[in-house]
Design an enzyme around this catalytic site. Structure first.
Site, PDB file in Angstrom:
ATOM      1  N   ARG A  44       0.712  -1.249  -0.093  1.00 54.52           N
ATOM      2  CA  ARG A  44      -0.146  -0.071  -0.351  1.00 54.52           C
ATOM      3  C   ARG A  44       0.896   1.354  -0.087  1.00 54.52           C
ATOM      4  O   ARG A  44       0.505   2.521  -0.772  1.00 54.52           O
ATOM      5  CB  ARG A  44      -1.202   0.062   1.529  1.00 54.52           C
ATOM      6  CG  ARG A  44      -1.508   1.143   1.281  1.00 54.52           C
ATOM      7  CD  ARG A  44      -3.411   0.588   2.064  1.00 54.52           C
ATOM      8  NE  ARG A  44      -3.304   1.303   2.263  1.00 54.52           N
ATOM      9  CZ  ARG A  44      -4.174   2.335   3.020  1.00 54.52           C
ATOM     10  NH1 ARG A  44      -3.416   2.697   4.552  1.00 54.52           N
ATOM     11  NH2 ARG A  44      -5.364   3.719   2.739  1.00 54.52           N
ATOM     12  N   ILE A  71      -6.828   7.829  -0.618  1.00 44.81           N
ATOM     13  CA  ILE A  71      -6.789   6.142  -1.379  1.00 44.81           C
ATOM     14  C   ILE A  71      -7.743   5.936   0.007  1.00 44.81           C
ATOM     15  O   ILE A  71      -7.734   6.172   1.308  1.00 44.81           O
ATOM     16  CB  ILE A  71      -5.261   5.841  -0.910  1.00 44.81           C
ATOM     17  CG1 ILE A  71      -5.093   4.280  -1.028  1.00 44.81           C
ATOM     18  CG2 ILE A  71      -4.452   5.662   0.602  1.00 44.81           C
ATOM     19  CD1 ILE A  71      -3.791   4.083  -0.725  1.00 44.81           C
ATOM     20  N   SER A  72      -8.316   5.000   0.014  1.00 46.19           N
ATOM     21  CA  SER A  72      -9.832   4.520   0.909  1.00 46.19           C
ATOM     22  C   SER A  72      -9.056   3.892   2.108  1.00 46.19           C
ATOM     23  O   SER A  72      -7.850   3.170   2.322  1.00 46.19           O
ATOM     24  CB  SER A  72     -11.381   3.548   0.107  1.00 46.19           C
ATOM     25  OG  SER A  72     -11.146   4.042  -0.478  1.00 46.19           O
ATOM     26  N   GLN A  73      -9.909   3.596   3.249  1.00 49.60           N
ATOM     27  CA  GLN A  73      -9.307   3.099   4.661  1.00 49.60           C
ATOM     28  C   GLN A  73      -9.114   1.789   3.826  1.00 49.60           C
ATOM     29  O   GLN A  73      -9.915   1.299   3.478  1.00 49.60           O
ATOM     30  CB  GLN A  73     -10.188   3.552   5.104  1.00 49.60           C
ATOM     31  CG  GLN A  73      -9.772   2.717   6.778  1.00 49.60           C
ATOM     32  CD  GLN A  73     -11.390   3.164   7.952  1.00 49.60           C
ATOM     33  OE1 GLN A  73     -11.575   4.445   7.600  1.00 49.60           O
ATOM     34  NE2 GLN A  73     -10.927   2.345   8.975  1.00 49.60           N
TER      35      GLN A  73
END
Ligand code: SAH
Length: 223
Positions: A44, A71-73
């Site tokens: 990530r 950026i999503s959790q």
């Protein structure tokens, strides 16, 4: 699967942080081992973090990636991916490429991934990033996700990763029979995660899950 042991910038320290992140997500209720394994495989920290946040890439939080987007959790990525029930070989359309992280997770599950981003600068960056990381088979498009990709329809799965005011009818119509669309739906600051199954032309099964907070799905292209 991409062999990340060969990727410059990924280290055993990152791998350790990643394992901890995945265990955290498991404790929060994600049970699909294939999803957890995919999250364990994707580095990530290499997906567009601004330097100020790089050290925090394996925290379970959303982070800025420029252009006011995030950026999503990780928990949210795992949650949506689990609801999508992706099988190897599925043709999957993602709306809202952003950093490319979610697209990489779908690819790790064996999907044939198509992904659309409406902001040109993010699209250009993510296209280059995915190629550099070895994701040469993820197909990136610059366009308006509300339109979907009619030329490539039907899809087995469609995943919307921005807040949709209501479920776009045009996207439902790009599902194969038996296909599934997952989207955070709502006009306010919180959205309800919803899953739509295209049972037949006259029947769409609808299910509702937990609430989340996404950046808005906006019409048209930018840049
Ligand atoms: N899936 C992404 C999450 C990005 S946030 C990731 O893994 O990083 C949501 C993204 O959706 C933003 O980049 C935003 O620009 C994009 N977006 C919003 N509305 C859109 C639309 N109509 N079509 C395509 N992308 C859209």
């Amino acid at each position: 699967m991409v062999d990340f042991t060969k990727i410059a910038g990924d280290t055993p320290r990152h791998a350790g942080l990643r394992r901890r992140m995945v265990e955290g997500i498991r404790k929060k209720g994600i049970t699909d081992e294939r999803v957890l394994e995919a999250m364990n495989n994707v580095p990530r920290h290499l997906f567009g973090f601004e330097s100020a946040f790089l050290e925090r890439a394996y925290e379970d939080n959303a982070f800025p990636i420029g252009e006011g987007q995030t950026i999503s959790q990780p928990f949210t990525v795992a949650y949506q991916t689990q609801l999508l029930c992706v099988q190897s070989g599925h043709k999957v359309l993602e709306i809202g490429t952003g950093s490319g992280y979610q697209a990489a997770i779908l690819y790790e599950l064996g999907a044939r991934v198509y992904t659309i981003e409406r902001i040109r600068s993010l699209y250009l960056k993510v296209k280059e990033r995915l190629l550099r990381l070895g994701y040469t088979n993820i197909r990136c498009f610059f366009g308006d996700g509300f339109e979907g990709l009619p030329a490539y329809a039907p899809f087995d799965r469609i995943l919307i990763t921005a807040a949709a005011p209501s479920v776009p009818d045009k996207l439902l119509r790009q599902l194969r029979r038996g296909g599934i669309l997952v989207a955070p739906v709502g006009k306010g600051s919180l959205q309800m995660m919803r899953r739509y199954t295209y049972v037949s032309e006259s029947e769409i099964k609808e299910e509702a899950f937990d609430t989340f907070r996404f950046v808005p799905m906006l019409p048209g292209k930018k840049g």
